[in-house]
Motif scaffolding. Structure first.
Motif, PDB file in Angstrom:
ATOM      1  N   ASP A  13      25.243  35.910  30.633  1.00 33.20           N
ATOM      2  CA  ASP A  13      26.473  35.363  30.050  1.00 33.20           C
ATOM      3  C   ASP A  13      27.502  34.998  31.098  1.00 33.20           C
ATOM      4  O   ASP A  13      28.615  34.627  30.785  1.00 33.20           O
ATOM      5  N   THR A  14      27.177  35.116  32.376  1.00 29.29           N
ATOM      6  CA  THR A  14      28.121  34.726  33.413  1.00 29.29           C
ATOM      7  C   THR A  14      27.377  34.101  34.581  1.00 29.29           C
ATOM      8  O   THR A  14      26.266  34.473  34.900  1.00 29.29           O
ATOM      9  N   CYS A  38      33.236  42.463  33.476  1.00 24.68           N
ATOM     10  CA  CYS A  38      32.094  42.475  32.546  1.00 24.68           C
ATOM     11  C   CYS A  38      30.820  42.930  33.236  1.00 24.68           C
ATOM     12  O   CYS A  38      30.005  43.657  32.646  1.00 24.68           O
ATOM     13  N   ASP A  39      30.630  42.513  34.476  1.00 22.40           N
ATOM     14  CA  ASP A  39      29.458  42.966  35.234  1.00 22.40           C
ATOM     15  C   ASP A  39      29.471  44.487  35.373  1.00 22.40           C
ATOM     16  O   ASP A  39      28.449  45.160  35.211  1.00 22.40           O
ATOM     17  N   ASP A  42      34.764  38.169  34.793  1.00 18.60           N
ATOM     18  CA  ASP A  42      33.314  38.270  34.956  1.00 18.60           C
ATOM     19  C   ASP A  42      32.933  39.541  35.717  1.00 18.60           C
ATOM     20  O   ASP A  42      31.961  40.229  35.385  1.00 18.60           O
ATOM     21  N   THR A  43      33.721  39.862  36.738  1.00 20.56           N
ATOM     22  CA  THR A  43      33.453  41.059  37.530  1.00 20.56           C
ATOM     23  C   THR A  43      33.609  42.318  36.681  1.00 20.56           C
ATOM     24  O   THR A  43      32.792  43.248  36.759  1.00 20.56           O
ATOM     25  N   SER A  70      28.944  34.050  37.497  1.00 20.37           N
ATOM     26  CA  SER A  70      29.619  34.572  38.683  1.00 20.37           C
ATOM     27  C   SER A  70      28.652  35.403  39.524  1.00 20.37           C
ATOM     28  O   SER A  70      27.648  35.904  39.054  1.00 20.37           O
ATOM     29  N   LYS A 110      27.264  38.548  41.127  1.00 15.59           N
ATOM     30  CA  LYS A 110      27.259  39.912  40.633  1.00 15.59           C
ATOM     31  C   LYS A 110      27.832  40.880  41.660  1.00 15.59           C
ATOM     32  O   LYS A 110      27.644  40.726  42.855  1.00 15.59           O
ATOM     33  N   ALA A 121      37.184  32.506  29.743  1.00 15.93           N
ATOM     34  CA  ALA A 121      36.235  33.452  30.350  1.00 15.93           C
ATOM     35  C   ALA A 121      35.206  33.949  29.336  1.00 15.93           C
ATOM     36  O   ALA A 121      34.459  34.891  29.632  1.00 15.93           O
ATOM     37  N   ARG A 164      38.556  33.799  35.804  1.00 10.12           N
ATOM     38  CA  ARG A 164      37.154  33.867  35.367  1.00 10.12           C
ATOM     39  C   ARG A 164      36.374  34.837  36.240  1.00 10.12           C
ATOM     40  O   ARG A 164      35.601  35.669  35.739  1.00 10.12           O
TER      41      ARG A 164
END
Length: 395
Positions: free
Chosen positions: A378-379, A111-112, A108-109, A381, A383, A163, A104
């Protein structure tokens, strides 16, 4: 408590860890075939490749304490976004231990990173575009993949879905005995005969004396024929040159076909031998002697992957794809091929799927492509900031 952290690949040590993870995760899997490592380094951006002339990417590693447990590539394909007029980013080369927390954070990373570049959707796994290797294997784990078809652990699907990714498209692999293909449905034979009569179409194989020219004909027809295909982006001139050089070493002229009308090439089809059994034996290393094993051992290969049977747009839906494909069947029998695989075929390509099924082939593998919307919330996590990731870096 162990700590999970995610970092961009920044140096050669990280690059080595990125590649070595794949070896470690599949060490005991009898169906895994190593990639051609020299090509893998180029497609992930560790070595020059023309794809990256019009794209930017960043590779990431996730660690649990000091142990690398996952990896991914985040990519912005500018040619895709120009072609489709959207803002889709991609992820690929995803590998991870069965560790949902690490997976995840890793995704997430990625996606960031894509969000920071104004992408609104993350799509994958794509390695790194539809012109190369695509999709996550979700069905068909019982047999090894054929050449240039992806393979992964079954648990990857749950890691990606957990995820926040949802299915957007499937791609299928179909398999048939060459003997079955040589005894086509009479309706398909009628289509072939009528198309030949209507257009006075003829077929020929690649000419050894004009090999480079004919390989370029293949790739140019491929580029033009797929303009309306979901997610497709034409290869750049530099990519065509790169692919031509690779195919020159791998193609067997007898297993190719060019359809012509009045001397003009309108269709191109070719099969690639399934080199994977040899690639497994050489460990994915072409140098110093891998190429020799690849070339010397190909006469023993009994499996053929039908990669392409493409027709120029103005001649599509007239049966010329079948006309193009048909001469390869007797040539494959003469070569000693026993099994043919049609891969990959998009779920949305109903025409091709229907034709392949009527020819007697059955679906043996399903690969899946996923999307995740990229919104500001949306996350959960932590950033990664622009300072953490060099702008436009390609590690």
């Amino acid at each position: 408590m162990s700590q999970v952290t995610c970092h961009p690949v920044e140096n050669r040590r990280d690059q080595k860890a990125f590649l070595e993870l794949e070896r470690r995760l599949y060490r005991d899997d009898p169906n895994w075939v190593p990639p051609l490592w020299s090509e893998r380094k180029k497609l992930v951006g560790f070595k020059p490749h023309p794809f990256w002339l019009d794209a930017e990417g960043q590779t990431f590693l996730v660690r649990r304490d000091d142990q690398v447990v996952g990896r991914v590539l985040a990519c912005v394909n500018h040619a895709h976004n120009r072609t489709h007029k959207d803002q889709v980013g991609f992820f690929g080369f995803f590998e991870c231990e069965n560790d949902p927390e690490a997976a995840r954070l890793l995704l997430d990373t990625a996606c960031d990173w894509l969000r920071q570049r104004d992408m609104t959707i993350a799509r994958g796994p794509i390695h790194p575009s539809l012109n190369y290797e695509v999709g996550l294997l979700v069905d068909g784990f019982d047999t090894p993949p054929t050449f240039l078809i992806t393979y992964n652990h079954p648990y990857y699907e749950s890691l990606i879905k957990d995820a926040g990714f949802d299915k957007i498209q499937d791609v299928f692999s179909y398999e048939a005995s060459i003997d079955i293909l040589n005894d086509l449905d009479p309706k398909l034979m009628f289509v072939i005969e009528e198309a030949q009569k209507r257009f006075q179409a003829s077929t020929r194989r690649i000419r050894r004396s004009h090999f480079n020219e004919d390989v370029r004909i293949f790739l140019e027809i491929y580029n033009k024929s797929l303009q309306q295909t979901w997610g497709y982006v034409p290869m750049s001139e530099a990519e065509v040159e790169e692919q031509s050089a690779g195919l020159k070493q791998l193609l067997i002229p007898e297993l190719t076909s060019i359809a012509e009308i009045d001397g003009k090439p309108v269709g191109a089809g070719f099969g690639l031998l399934d080199y994977n059994p040899i690639i497994r034996r050489i460990g994915g290393k072409l140098f110093p002697l891998g190429w020799l094993h690849l070339l010397m051992g190909r006469k023993k290969i009994t499996r053929l992957r039908m990669v392409s049977a493409n027709v120029l747009p103005e001649y599509q839906k007239w049966g010329l794809g079948l006309v193009t494909l048909y001469p390869i069947v007797p040539a494959a029998l003469d070569f000693g091929i026993q099994v043919g695989e049609f891969s990959w075929v998009l779920e949305s390509n109903q025409l091709s799927r229907g034709t392949i099924k009527r020819g007697g082939a059955t679906c043996t593998k399903t690969h899946r492509i996923y999307d995740r919307p990229l919104t500001s919330d949306d996350t959960d996590s932590e950033k990664i900031t622009a300072a953490d990731t060099p702008e436009g870096s390609l590690s």
